[in-house]
Design a protein around this motif. Structure first.
Motif, short mmCIF file in Angstrom:
data_model
loop_
_atom_site.label_atom_id
_atom_site.label_comp_id
_atom_site.label_asym_id
_atom_site.label_seq_id
_atom_site.Cartn_x
_atom_site.Cartn_y
_atom_site.Cartn_z
N GLU A 147 -37.80 -69.96 -28.12
CA GLU A 147 -39.17 -70.40 -27.83
C GLU A 147 -39.73 -69.69 -26.61
N LEU A 148 -38.89 -69.48 -25.60
CA LEU A 148 -39.34 -68.80 -24.39
C LEU A 148 -39.84 -67.39 -24.71
N GLU A 149 -39.17 -66.71 -25.61
CA GLU A 149 -39.62 -65.38 -25.99
C GLU A 149 -41.01 -65.42 -26.63
N GLU A 150 -41.27 -66.42 -27.50
CA GLU A 150 -42.58 -66.54 -28.12
C GLU A 150 -43.64 -66.89 -27.08
N VAL A 151 -43.28 -67.71 -26.11
CA VAL A 151 -44.24 -68.04 -25.05
C VAL A 151 -44.56 -66.82 -24.21
N GLU B 96 -44.60 -63.80 -25.13
CA GLU B 96 -45.45 -62.87 -25.87
C GLU B 96 -46.93 -63.17 -25.67
N SER B 97 -47.25 -64.42 -25.31
CA SER B 97 -48.64 -64.81 -25.08
C SER B 97 -48.96 -64.94 -23.59
N ASP C 222 -41.01 -55.73 -26.90
CA ASP C 222 -41.81 -54.77 -26.13
C ASP C 222 -42.65 -55.47 -25.06
N HIS C 223 -43.20 -56.63 -25.39
CA HIS C 223 -44.05 -57.31 -24.41
C HIS C 223 -43.22 -57.85 -23.25
N VAL C 224 -42.03 -58.39 -23.56
CA VAL C 224 -41.15 -58.87 -22.49
C VAL C 224 -40.72 -57.70 -21.60
#
Length: 510
Positions: free
Chosen positions: A354-358, A360-361, A400-402
């Motif tokens: 979930e942290l990775e998805e957060v 990304e935004s 890539d965003h992280v």
């Protein structure tokens, strides 16, 4: 002459008319007869409808109580009655369907169950057709029937909440009356969706009490029922705008009770799925009420141990909030860190996903508000002895965003992450984790070689000091052990023992 004679005879009852209609049809070419000089037109199927009505009413009256079988026969089909009688037939069918049967015995009341099923099917077709507006008596009768059939108390759940997911799935309880309940749910859905339902009238009967009891049904163990409920709740939320604040508050209370009291509810995933689409429709800027829902209802839902059941829906709701208002990202990340499961590796993997998805935004400006505690926690996860936790934490760097966020905040991130990578290379037992560690280390080196070298030298210096401190501590303990080995276990050395002074009782009482 015969016509004049028959015309002077008094008319018999309607039954005689029905039975003699075909015998005297030769009196008129268009199928009419006259009792007082006024012609009464009949269709060619009029006798069939009349005879069918008499037969069906006798059957229904023999099975259902007289309070159910009203002025118009409820088992007639809508296509067999004139438009002027369809509203009365609708109400009559609804009253018939208010009779609830016991399905624990499949051989009991078979004829009555089939009659109710046929009535429900006919009602579904009529509502789906949407031929005319629903009157207030029709809406009242409908909501009463829905309440009687759907609103019920579920049997107590005797299964332990600590049991495994597979055992729980094997012991799910399904309502034996689903053959009727499914039709009632279909009818309720079509009733709410129908353009024939005036929301201004309907809100008087689909009221707060009705909605509250409907929300209680989400605790059902039957996935078919919960699937119907989430669609119906979404349609109610869309149609009755006046009830939207109440629905949000009622669902929030369900979440509060689940997190703080019961730790068990069967419909959290479905409620979150409904609210995922509700959140996506929030207007900007977000109201304070909506932000409070995020902080007090959604973020604490990460605490229960059954998080895996509804993680996907919860993550979608949280990310919807961040997409609506990016400034909420840092608050969400801090909330995740607050409920981080340091002793539960399975949940830790979920949190990392979930942290990775957060992230990304998340914008770089928002990340700076929580970069230190966030990447310190990621560093701990990289050093986890549980290979899935370490692997998931290292795989985040493939995003890539992280990686871009890390590059823009490298001065703060690299001193936290590089030591964790070096410890993994020196001591981790899993080969897959070691390979991923080497890849991330190479990425950081390419990102800023000068900073990488400085952080590595600092880590090596700290490690040397740590090793020297440990060696010094070990030598001190060795000397203490050696000294203690040459001292007798007991000696004649006097030891001053100071007795404990008990305060006076009076002082204690005072």
């Amino acid at each position: 002459m015969w016509k004049q004679f028959l015309g002077k005879l008094p008319r018999k009852s309607s039954k005689s008319d029905a039975s003699s209609g075909s015998a005297h049809s030769h009196l008129s070419n268009n199928g009419t007869a006259s009792a007082n000089g006024n012609p009464i037109q009949r269709t060619s199927s009029g006798n069939v409808v009349s005879s069918r009505s008499a037969t069906v009413k006798r059957t229904a009256s023999a099975i259902f109580p007289s309070s159910v079988v009203t002025s118009i026969e409820p088992l007639l089909l809508f296509k067999d009655v004139p438009n002027s009688e369809k509203h009365n037939l609708f109400i009559s069918k609804m009253k018939l369907c208010c009779v609830v049967f016991d399905f624990s015995d499949p051989n009991k009341n078979c004829a009555e169950k089939d009659m109710k099923r046929q009535a429900l099917l006919d009602l579904v077709d009529y509502v789906d057709a949407g031929t005319s507006k629903f009157t207030e008596p029709m809406i009242s009768a409908s909501c009463k029937m829905f309440a009687i059939n759907l609103f019920r108390t579920f049997p107590p759940n005797t299964r332990s909440s600590a049991g495994g997911g597979e055992a729980e799935e094997e012991e799910l309880m399904f309502d034996p009356a689903w053959s009727h309940l499914q039709l009632v749910y279909d009818l309720l859905l079509k009733f709410i969706e129908s353009s024939s339902l005036d929301a201004k009238i309907g809100k008087k009967y689909v009221d707060h009490s009705f909605i509250a009891r409907l929300l209680e049904l989400f605790d059902s163990e039957d996935p078919r029922e919960k699937d119907c409920l989430k669609t119906i709740l979404h349609r109610i939320y869309g149609k009755f705008m006046v009830h939207r604040p109440f629905i949000r508050k009622a669902v929030s209370n369900i979440f509060y009770r689940f997190v703080s009291e019961t730790d068990r509810h069967n419909g959290i995933a479905e409620l979150l799925e409904v609210f995922g689409s509700v959140i996506s429709g929030f207007a900007l800027p977000l109201k304070e009420e909506h932000k409070i829902f995020l902080w007090r209802a959604l973020i604490p839902l990460h605490k229960p141990k059954t998080l895996g059941v509804y993680l996907q829906q919860l993550t979608y709701c949280v990310t919807q909030f961040i997409e609506k208002e990016p400034m909420l990202a840092s608050s969400v990340i801090k909330g995740l860190l607050r409920y981080w499961p340091v002793t539960n590796s399975q949940k830790e993997v979920m949190f990392l996903s979930e942290l990775e998805e957060v992230l990304e935004s998340t914008s770089p400006a928002e990340l700076q508000k929580c970069v230190i505690p966030l990447f310190r926690r990621i560093g701990f996860c990289i050093n986890s002895s549980h290979f899935q936790v370490a692997e998931r934490a290292l795989l985040m760097w493939n995003n890539d965003h992280v990686a871009s966020l890390a590059s823009q905040n490298q001065q703060a991130i690299m001193p936290l992450i590089l030591p964790a990578l070096e410890r993994n290379i020196r001591s981790h037992w899993n080969q897959a984790v070691l390979n991923l560690t080497e890849n991330v280390k190479k990425m950081l080196c390419e990102m800023n070689e000068e900073l990488f070298t400085a952080c590595k030298e600092k880590f090596e210096g700290e490690e040397e000091r740590r090793v020297a401190t440990e060696e010094k501590r070990r030598m001190i303990w060795e000397r203490l052990e050696t000294t203690a080995a040459f001292q007798p276990v007991a000696s004649n050395t006097a030891v001053l023992v100071i007795p404990a002074i008990t305060p006076p009782i009076a002082a204690v009482l005072s």
